[in-house]
Design an enzyme around this catalytic site. Structure first.
Site, PDB file in Angstrom:
ATOM      1  N   LYS A   1       0.516  -1.223   0.361  1.00  0.00           N
ATOM      2  CA  LYS A   1       0.280  -0.334  -0.148  1.00  0.00           C
ATOM      3  C   LYS A   1       0.745   1.372  -0.140  1.00  0.00           C
ATOM      4  O   LYS A   1       2.269   1.383   0.427  1.00  0.00           O
ATOM      5  CB  LYS A   1      -0.830  -0.237   1.361  1.00  0.00           C
ATOM      6  CG  LYS A   1      -2.016   0.529   0.729  1.00  0.00           C
ATOM      7  CD  LYS A   1      -3.094   0.236   0.031  1.00  0.00           C
ATOM      8  CE  LYS A   1      -4.135   0.402   0.252  1.00  0.00           C
ATOM      9  NZ  LYS A   1      -5.461   0.135  -0.134  1.00  0.00           N
TER      10      LYS A   1
HETATM   11  N1  GLU Z   1      -7.282   0.322  -3.052  1.00  0.00           N
HETATM   12  C1  GLU Z   1      -7.639  -1.340  -3.371  1.00  0.00           C
HETATM   13  C2  GLU Z   1      -7.826  -2.169  -2.281  1.00  0.00           C
HETATM   14  O1  GLU Z   1      -8.272  -1.961  -1.335  1.00  0.00           O
HETATM   15  C3  GLU Z   1      -7.226  -1.714  -4.941  1.00  0.00           C
HETATM   16  C4  GLU Z   1      -6.277  -2.338  -5.153  1.00  0.00           C
HETATM   17  C5  GLU Z   1      -5.822  -2.621  -6.445  1.00  0.00           C
HETATM   18  O2  GLU Z   1      -6.426  -2.876  -6.954  1.00  0.00           O
HETATM   19  O3  GLU Z   1      -4.137  -3.415  -6.622  1.00  0.00           O
HETATM   20  O4  GLU Z   1      -8.308  -3.168  -2.670  1.00  0.00           O
END
Ligand code: GLU
Length: 419
Positions: A109
């Site tokens: 993240k």
């Molecule tokens: N931000 C989204 C999540 O929390 C998508 C992450 C992604 O597509 O890599 O799952």
């Protein structure tokens, strides 16, 4: 009202969920320690030239929780409250989410402490290009693939793709997902998270004997996840009786026309002045008279103060980590069923995976193909979690974690510990 915001640590919640699940798994302590520890954490402090000619410093992060099952995957958040603790928790949740969905990624993240609404478009572009450059030592199509999260969008992903591509000297669309279609984005990616929330919610309702026509839904957060989840559930015949965004909430016990409400929000920028609803607070949306509650904004909103007032019997976690440990305990005690975040909102990363595969092959699928594959994966894993919960007599989140952790453990055992 909700408890004080920063008393709460998202990492404490993520670790407590993990610790609860490993109690059912008979894993050696050293392996447990390895699984819960983030692999690498990068903090970047960087300047951005503002439109008035002055320079302003920003702080951002990119954290890889686990690389065991493949390249790391996870969104980038732009929000004034971003902290390293929050990004660490979100990265760990991505590891379990990808493992649970059986997609070949580890978890990551990123985040920048910024309120994107306060920046001009040019400032946002410069901030994004600089942040992308700062974290370019970590991201790549085969190593770490970012995506949108709270406060970011396809345009920001296009800028990241362009920045990375400029540095390489060729276009590398697979470095990031959630892009516009014109630069290698996938059909259905924007709606994917909300659509996945609908698939799992309707399936849970079916198992609980709840008919869409008799089901009242409240949705907290009307961004990319909440608005599409509300729309899809409304299309399935559910009555959406309360929704909120950052400005507050609205209620209509007869049911809101969600398509019309979305048109209104696109024009006015908020749901609160929608004429066909009575104005209420965000707290009143979380505690509204409803059968299904979809928290689809930020972490920690259902805490020990809100939980006793929640009326829903099913909670579909569109957001990551919307329930605190204490809040969840109160609701589980009352027999409330959860579709945990790592299952409920996994449609986003699942279609991100489809996008990455399409980019690598330079061969694109139709929207029908995307939605059908998404539906199959969501339902397959919903059933795996539902069955594991019944079989082991544990709650849905703990069941989801045991499956996800088990899949990572299998990979650790197959690879061995280097050297
Ligand atoms: N931000 C989204 C999540 O929390 C998508 C992450 C992604 O597509 O890599 O799952």
């Amino acid at each position: 009202m909700t408890a004080m915001k920063r008393r709460y640590s998202a990492s404490d919640v993520a670790n407590a969920q993990f610790d609860k699940a490993v109690r059912f798994m008979h894993l050696p302590d050293d392996l447990v320690e390895y699984l819960r520890t983030p692999k690498r954490e990068l903090t970047v402090n960087f300047p951005v030239l503002m439109d008035d000619g002055r320079m302003r410093m920003f702080t951002g992060y990119r954290i890889h929780h686990s690389t065991v099952k493949g390249p790391t995957k996870g969104g980038i958040r732009y929000h004034p409250d971003v902290t390293i603790d929050e990004v660490r928790a979100l990265a760990m949740w991505m590891t379990w989410k990808c493992a649970l969905m059986n997609i070949p990624y580890g978890g990551a993240k990123g985040g920048v402490q910024v309120d994107p609404k306060e920046l001009s478009r040019n400032e946002l572009r410069r901030l994004t290009r600089r942040y992308a450059t700062e974290i370019s030592i970590l991201i790549s199509p085969e190593g770490d693939v970012p995506a949108p999260d709270v406060g970011t969008n396809p345009q920001i992903m296009a800028w990241i793709m362009d920045t990375y591509s400029m540095h390489r000297g060729y276009s590398a669309p697979a470095v990031v997902t959630g892009k516009p279609i014109s630069v290698g984005g996938s059909q259905g990616r924007i709606e994917a998270t909300g659509t996945g929330v609908m698939f799992t919610t309707i399936e849970a309702m079916r198992h609980l004997g709840m008919e869409p026509g008799d089901t009242r839904v409240a949705v907290q957060g009307f961004g990319n996840v909440g608005s599409v989840a509300a729309l899809r559930l409304w299309e399935q015949g559910c009555r959406v009786v309360a929704v909120s965004d950052v400005n507050g909430g609205i209620r209509n016990p007869r049911g809101l026309n969600v398509r019309d409400l979305m048109r209104h929000q696109a024009k006015s920028g908020t749901v609160v002045d929608y004429p066909d609803g009575e104005r209420i607070s965000n707290y009143e949306v979380l505690t509204a008279d409803c059968d299904v509650l979809v928290p689809a904004a930020l972490e920690g909103v259902i805490d020990e103060i809100v939980a006793p007032e929640v009326k829903a019997r099913l909670i579909a976690e569109g957001a990551n980590g919307p329930c605190t440990t204490e809040g969840e305990a109160i609701l589980l005690e009352r027999g409330v069923v959860f579709i945990p975040d790592i299952l409920c909102n996994a449609g986003g990363v699942t279609v991100s995976y489809f996008e990455w595969v399409q980019d690598l092959q330079a061969f694109f699928w139709t929207e029908d193909e995307i939605v059908e594959r998404l539906r199959r994966i969501m339902l397959e894993n919903f059933h795996a979690v539902w069955d594991a919960a019944l079989e082991k007599k544990i709650d849905m989140r703990t069941a989801a974690y045991t499956l996800a952790i088990g899949r990572v453990v299998d990979a650790v055992e197959a690879r061995g510990i280097y050297p």
